[in-house]
Write an enzyme that holds these catalytic residues in place. Structure first.
Site, PDB file in Angstrom:
ATOM      1  N   GLU A 124       7.614 -37.642 111.662  1.00  0.00           N
ATOM      2  CA  GLU A 124       8.065 -38.549 110.605  1.00  0.00           C
ATOM      3  C   GLU A 124       9.153 -39.516 111.083  1.00  0.00           C
ATOM      4  O   GLU A 124       9.144 -40.695 110.733  1.00  0.00           O
ATOM      5  CB  GLU A 124       8.597 -37.728 109.429  1.00  0.00           C
ATOM      6  CG  GLU A 124       9.069 -38.597 108.274  1.00  0.00           C
ATOM      7  CD  GLU A 124       9.656 -37.755 107.159  1.00  0.00           C
ATOM      8  OE1 GLU A 124      10.075 -38.351 106.171  1.00  0.00           O
ATOM      9  OE2 GLU A 124       9.695 -36.521 107.295  1.00  0.00           O
ATOM     10  N   ASP A 125      10.095 -39.027 111.886  1.00  0.00           N
ATOM     11  CA  ASP A 125      11.295 -39.810 112.185  1.00  0.00           C
ATOM     12  C   ASP A 125      11.346 -40.369 113.598  1.00  0.00           C
ATOM     13  O   ASP A 125      12.257 -41.144 113.914  1.00  0.00           O
ATOM     14  CB  ASP A 125      12.548 -38.937 111.973  1.00  0.00           C
ATOM     15  CG  ASP A 125      12.725 -38.550 110.517  1.00  0.00           C
ATOM     16  OD1 ASP A 125      12.158 -39.252 109.663  1.00  0.00           O
ATOM     17  OD2 ASP A 125      13.412 -37.553 110.244  1.00  0.00           O
TER      18      ASP A 125
END
Length: 789
Positions: A124-125
């Site tokens: 996600e990051d």
């Protein structure tokens, strides 16, 4: 287990996730929570200790043969991926994945879960992809990280529909591997412990509400009672800070007043068990958690001082038989409180929880009421750790492979999948899921002895759907303990339920008003929606055939297919449904197929022979008259679908306004009366359908006129407190909304409340809605609604 005498050390503060993740401040927990002490905080989350050796040592302590090199590699990948990221307090971001992994290690979870915890934010990051994780750690870890990522997005969406859609993805992910949920719960627990790093109070409360509504019930469903209790307490501290502080203060005061009570009762219970012949016995005492106390106060509508059972004791023995021996010893020594005994050993909860619960009254001090839970050590492990206990390493074994590690998929997960299949929209699925997660349970039996667990308040209809969806759909009656009972009867523990079905039976829309399970409600709504769609389909097909026939043009399916794209319909079926549901006018479909007809002003044939209808457009044609109760207007008649010079009246029974869907009714000698399509008066004309005209508001003409002189009457029903100032509040609210009151009638008056009908002049439906909203906000007014007929 924490004793009542003192608080456990607070979690070591670790920095928050980035501002999008909104991680939370450590909140000091009460000395004892409802089922046990909080899950311990991470040991290596402090600044400067950015290695995973403590985590590795923790895993090796319960699994000496574990593949710890995979953990080290996962840590190295996570460190590299998050190397430029900081948390809100300046700590390196890697402290968060380490903390999550340590929480899972406390539950003795397998290496794949630990690796997932370390990597759960990488997709996600950071630039790490699913394929990279699959190549380095295998498909199982990659799938777990992907599943957690989809669940994390649930928090970041403010739109309810997007949130519900992501929750659907969660259910699908955890139906394949429950460890997705275990990792996410550990992630959320660490975030909730660091809530103070989120500066904005509204964001903290939003996250706390989400935790209380979704994550705490999910933790309870998989039996992780410690996690559930801590999530509830941390959320409660944010949502009700004053109540939380008050309860904690009161608990501290009681601790000081009766510091020796818990120890005294603990020794007494231990003595009773030894006298009954039980040798290896552990007894511990605790206070109930602040949230549990608050919940009981709300449920019983009592003050803190009226609660008599804020203390609970747990007795742990060797065997199942010893549990019942200990129960007999306790009941022989103390009076049992009626209705407080529950046997979850013979009938376990859906999450696998087993224990004996009873409530007794102590003779001293002060006739104190306490709760006693009796279980074995294995039962205690499952009660504390739930599904995580099944994933824990057993001595000398390696990791468990596969989505459920040989375990049967939990029934509640299967129910969520069936709700997912039956729900027509994501937000409906989220609503039905919350119904499924929140309830206490009752246990009932089929005639063959099969145990069915249901939420408290469940009915035979809920029972029928729990047995099988087809049984619920064809249910026509029920026998409870051999007696024929209504379908809305509430089931009780131990009831034997026999469902009677009939070929061709179908769910009743009225069932939705009393069922309590999400599965039943989803199936009923699905059936009703299918029936409504079929009715709309048939009605739309008939309306289109009639519209094309009146215009004298071809209305074949080949012609209709040319209108799909302009009207934004995906199929002929959708077109028929849109027309039948009133979302699309049949005349618009005709004009789309034959644009030249739209430019021709057609006088309705049924008006041509009516005497006294056609003529110059005088006041009757432009405004109200003929006893319609409407004021005249100097503006032209704002309608399309009528010929020039037609006398028009607006019905006083339903008061149609621009924005309403309307229909014209021809009356000999009076012209055309305009009604809303939902007006009950239209039923009296059902025998003469040829008198109906397809009309609509001329919004373009009204826009060109700028709304001047276009005030029309809307009727509002008001229920207000019977006070002297209420009429002034009504008139002030109407005046502030730029409307004028033209009539007021008190239709019913009681000692406390008065029902009033008010006619107000407004521009359109939106203006009327604004007036109603203003009235609802006025002091002394309990209800305000439009009168539609």
């Amino acid at each position: 287990m924490a004793q009542a005498g003192g608080d456990p050390p607070p979690p070591v503060p670790v920095s928050s996730r980035d501002s999008e993740k909104e991680v939370m401040q450590p909140v000091k927990t009460v000395a004892s929570v409802e089922s046990s002490a909080p899950v311990p905080a991470v040991e290596n989350g402090g600044r400067g200790e950015l290695n995973c050796e403590r985590l590795v040592n923790r895993v090796l302590s319960y699994a000496p043969k574990a593949d710890v090199e995979s953990i080290r590699r996962a840590f190295a990948v996570a460190c590299k991926a998050h190397e430029n990221q900081k948390r809100d307090n300046g700590d390196p971001y890697i402290t968060h994945p380490l903390a999550v992994a340590m929480i899972l290690a406390r539950f003795r979870l397998d290496v794949q879960s630990i690796c997932t915890a370390l990597l759960h934010d990488t997709i996600e990051d950071t630039g790490v992809t699913y394929d990279v994780l699959k190549a380095q750690f295998g498909q199982t870890v990659a799938d777990l990280v992907d599943g957690v990522t989809k669940l994390t997005r649930l928090e970041l969406q403010s739109d309810r529909t997007k949130q519900a859609e992501n929750f659907r993805k969660l259910v699908l992910a955890m139906s394949k591997d429950i460890r997705v949920l275990l990792v996410k719960l550990a992630d959320r627990l660490h975030n909730m412990r660091t809530l103070h790093f989120v500066e904005r109070q509204d964001r903290r409360q939003r996250i706390a509400r989400e935790t209380l509504d979704i994550y705490a019930p999910l933790a309870e469903r998989i039996g992780m009672d410690r996690v559930k209790t801590e999530l509830q307490n941390l959320s409660f501290a944010q949502l009700e800070p004053e109540a939380d502080a008050t309860i904690r203060t009161r608990l501290n005061y009681l601790r000081g007043q009766g510091a020796d009570v818990i120890e005294e009762v603990r020794r007494e219970l231990l003595r009773l068990c030894h006298e009954a012949g039980l040798k290896n016995v552990q007894v511990s005492g605790r206070e109930k958690s602040p949230y549990s106390i608050w919940e009981k106060m709300q449920r019983r509508n009592v003050a803190f001082e009226q609660l008599s059972d804020i203390m609970a004791f747990r007795v742990i023995v060797d065997t199942r038989e010893d549990c019942y021996m200990a129960l007999g010893a306790v009941h022989a020594a103390y009076p049992m409180i009626a209705g407080r005994f529950k046997d979850y050993i013979s009938t376990p909860k859906a999450n696998g929880y087993q224990s004996l619960h009873t409530g007794v009254t102590l003779r001293s001090p002060r006739n104190q009421k306490i709760e006693v839970q009796i279980r074995t050590q294995d039962m205690h492990d499952v009660a504390e750790n739930g599904v995580a206990a099944h994933w824990a390493y057993k001595e000398g074994t390696g990791t468990e492979e596969g989505g459920y590690g040989g375990l049967r998929r939990p029934r509640w997960v299967q129910d969520l999948l069936e709700i997912l299949e039956a729900s027509s929209a994501p937000d409906e699925f989220l609503e039905n899921t919350k119904l499924e997660l929140y309830q206490d349970q009752v246990f009932c039996f089929t005639p063959k002895g099969q145990l069915i667990s249901l939420p408290r308040g469940a009915t035979p209809v809920d029972f029928a759907y729990a047995v099988h969806s087809h049984v619920g759909d064809t249910c026509v009656g029920a026998k409870i303990n051999g007696r024929l009972m209504p379908l809305r009867h509430e089931l009780e523990n131990g009831d034997q339920v026999e469902i009677m079905t009939a070929r061709g039976g179908a769910p009743s829309p009225s069932w939705e008003r009393f069922v309590v399970t999400g599965k039943a409600r989803a199936r009923i709504r699905r059936y009703v929606a299918q029936q409504q769609r079929q009715v709309s389909l048939d009605g739309g097909r008939a309306a289109l055939a009639k519209a094309f026939r009146q215009e004298g043009v071809d209305g074949s399916e080949k012609i209709l297919e040319t209108t799909l794209k302009p009207l934004k319909q995906s199929s002929l079926t959708d077109l028929y449904v849109a027309v039948g549901a009133g979302n699309l006018a049949a005349r618009d479909v005709v004009h789309t197929a034959y644009p030249e007809l739209k430019r021709v002003q057609r006088v309705p044939r049924m008006l041509s022979g009516l005497p006294g209808v056609l003529g110059t457009a005088g006041p009757r044609a432009r405004g109200a008259g003929g006893g319609s109760g409407r004021r005249s207007s100097n503006a032209a008649v704002p309608l399309v679908g009528l010929g020039a010079g037609v006398a028009v009246h607006y019905a006083a029974c339903c008061h149609p306004l621009p924005g309403d869907r309307i229909v014209g009714v021809v009356a000999t000698g009076r012209g055309v009366t305009i009604h809303t399509r939902t007006c009950q008066t239209l039923e009296s004309f059902s025998a003469t359908p040829e008198r109906f005209l397809d009309v609509d508001w001329d919004y373009d003409a009204m826009a060109r006129a700028g709304g001047a002189g276009q005030m029309r009457v809307g009727r509002i029903s008001i229920v207000a407190e019977n006070e002297a100032a209420v009429l002034a509040n009504i008139t002030n609210s109407i005046s502030k909304s730029d409307a004028a009151m033209v009539n007021l009638k008190i239709v019913h008056r009681q000692l406390d409340f008065t029902e009033i009908l008010v006619d107000v002049e407004v521009r359109d439906l939106r203006h009327l809605s604004s007036v109603i909203a203003s009235l609802r906000a006025a002091p002394g007014i309990t209800q305000a609604d439009r009168v539609k007929s």
